[in-house]
Scaffold this motif. Structure first.
Motif, PDB file in Angstrom:
ATOM      1  N   THR A  29     129.022  11.133   9.260  1.00  3.63           N
ATOM      2  CA  THR A  29     127.893  10.428   9.879  1.00  3.63           C
ATOM      3  C   THR A  29     126.807  10.244   8.835  1.00  3.63           C
ATOM      4  N   GLY A  30     126.267   9.047   8.742  1.00  3.32           N
ATOM      5  CA  GLY A  30     125.214   8.769   7.786  1.00  3.32           C
ATOM      6  C   GLY A  30     125.748   8.473   6.396  1.00  3.32           C
ATOM      7  N   ASN A  32     124.996   5.922   4.459  1.00  3.37           N
ATOM      8  CA  ASN A  32     124.020   5.295   3.580  1.00  3.37           C
ATOM      9  C   ASN A  32     124.731   4.281   2.692  1.00  3.37           C
ATOM     10  N   ASP A  57     126.790   4.382  10.212  1.00  2.56           N
ATOM     11  CA  ASP A  57     125.362   4.375   9.908  1.00  2.56           C
ATOM     12  C   ASP A  57     124.736   3.143  10.546  1.00  2.56           C
ATOM     13  N   SER A 110     124.401   4.248  15.546  1.00  2.00           N
ATOM     14  CA  SER A 110     124.012   5.650  15.457  1.00  2.00           C
ATOM     15  C   SER A 110     125.151   6.542  15.935  1.00  2.00           C
ATOM     16  N   SER A 111     125.144   7.779  15.449  1.00  2.00           N
ATOM     17  CA  SER A 111     126.190   8.719  15.844  1.00  2.00           C
ATOM     18  C   SER A 111     126.180   8.977  17.347  1.00  2.00           C
ATOM     19  N   HIS A 132     128.288  15.954   8.422  1.00  2.00           N
ATOM     20  CA  HIS A 132     127.013  15.447   8.934  1.00  2.00           C
ATOM     21  C   HIS A 132     126.092  15.103   7.769  1.00  2.00           C
ATOM     22  N   SER A 134     123.621  12.320   8.590  1.00  2.00           N
ATOM     23  CA  SER A 134     122.765  11.313   9.225  1.00  2.00           C
ATOM     24  C   SER A 134     121.371  11.899   9.411  1.00  2.00           C
ATOM     25  N   GLU A 135     120.704  11.533  10.479  1.00  2.00           N
ATOM     26  CA  GLU A 135     119.347  12.054  10.742  1.00  2.00           C
ATOM     27  C   GLU A 135     119.373  13.582  10.749  1.00  2.00           C
ATOM     28  N   GLU A 144     125.303  16.738  16.965  1.00  2.00           N
ATOM     29  CA  GLU A 144     126.500  16.234  16.300  1.00  2.00           C
ATOM     30  C   GLU A 144     127.549  17.331  16.142  1.00  2.00           C
TER      31      GLU A 144
END
Length: 205
Positions: A29-30, A32, A57, A110-111, A132, A134-135, A144
């Motif tokens: 996740t995330g 970028n 993402d 988003s996840s 993980h 992401s945010e 998550e």
């Protein structure tokens, strides 16, 4: 392609772990612009075992001036700024070499919107590695990890980047995990009951 970040131990760890355990399912996740994704995809390519590598993402949620980006200054990473300057505004996976893209299943969003359906649709295939990145809010890290944890196979890995941002990783895994450097949390799921399930009952906890 990979002229950047070979001196970054976190990316190299992802490559080595993926090479060693030869996963069949990876969820990140995330992603970028794709630094960690690239190193994982390189190992997936070399393993050549039909691995399904999902990453996700929000496509335009990126820092436009990478020379001033906090993670570059903090980590001291080597970034090919000249390549970035010739691109349109950075987008998801824009740094991934074209020959590795075929090994990546990119899911835009988003996840919270993607993970539940993704996990349910692949419930017959255990997750080998969850990463993980992401945010990094406390609540999102907890959510998550608790969402994915039941789908991760025994001896699979739960990885959390930037664990130094808050105490979520420590609160979930306690002394059963380790931290590489000061920011990459690593938990190997050797107990199917799980440290997460035992210690936390819901994301609100």
């Amino acid at each position: 392609g990979l002229s950047v970040a070979w001196d970054d131990r976190f990316f190299v760890f992802l490559y080595i772990l993926t090479k060693l355990i030869k996963p069949k399912v990876i969820i990140e996740t995330g992603c970028n612009i794709g630094f960690s994704t690239t190193f994982t995809a390189l190992a997936v390519n070399e393993n050549n075992n039909g691995c399904r590598f999902y990453t996700m993402d929000i496509e335009n949620a990126f820092e436009p001036d990478w020379e001033k980006a906090a993670f570059v200054k903090y980590r001291g990473q080597k970034v090919n700024f000249e390549r970035l300057k010739t691109m349109p505004p950075p987008r998801a996976l824009s740094m991934v070499p074209s020959d590795l893209r075929k090994h990546i299943i990119f899911l835009k969003g988003s996840s919270k919107d993607i993970l539940p359906d993704l996990l349910e649709s692949n419930k017959d295939k255990d997750v080998d590695i969850f990463f993980h990145d992401s945010e990094h809010s406390y609540r999102n890290i907890i959510w998550e990890n608790m969402t994915v944890f039941p789908y991760v196979k025994k001896d699979g890995y739960m990885l959390v980047h930037d664990v130094d941002f808050n105490s979520a990783f420590k609160d979930m895994y306690h002394d059963a995990a380790l931290v590489l450097g000061d920011s990459l949390g690593i938990f190997k799921k050797t107990d199917m009951d799980g440290v997460v399930i035992k210690k936390l009952n819901s994301p609100a906890d």
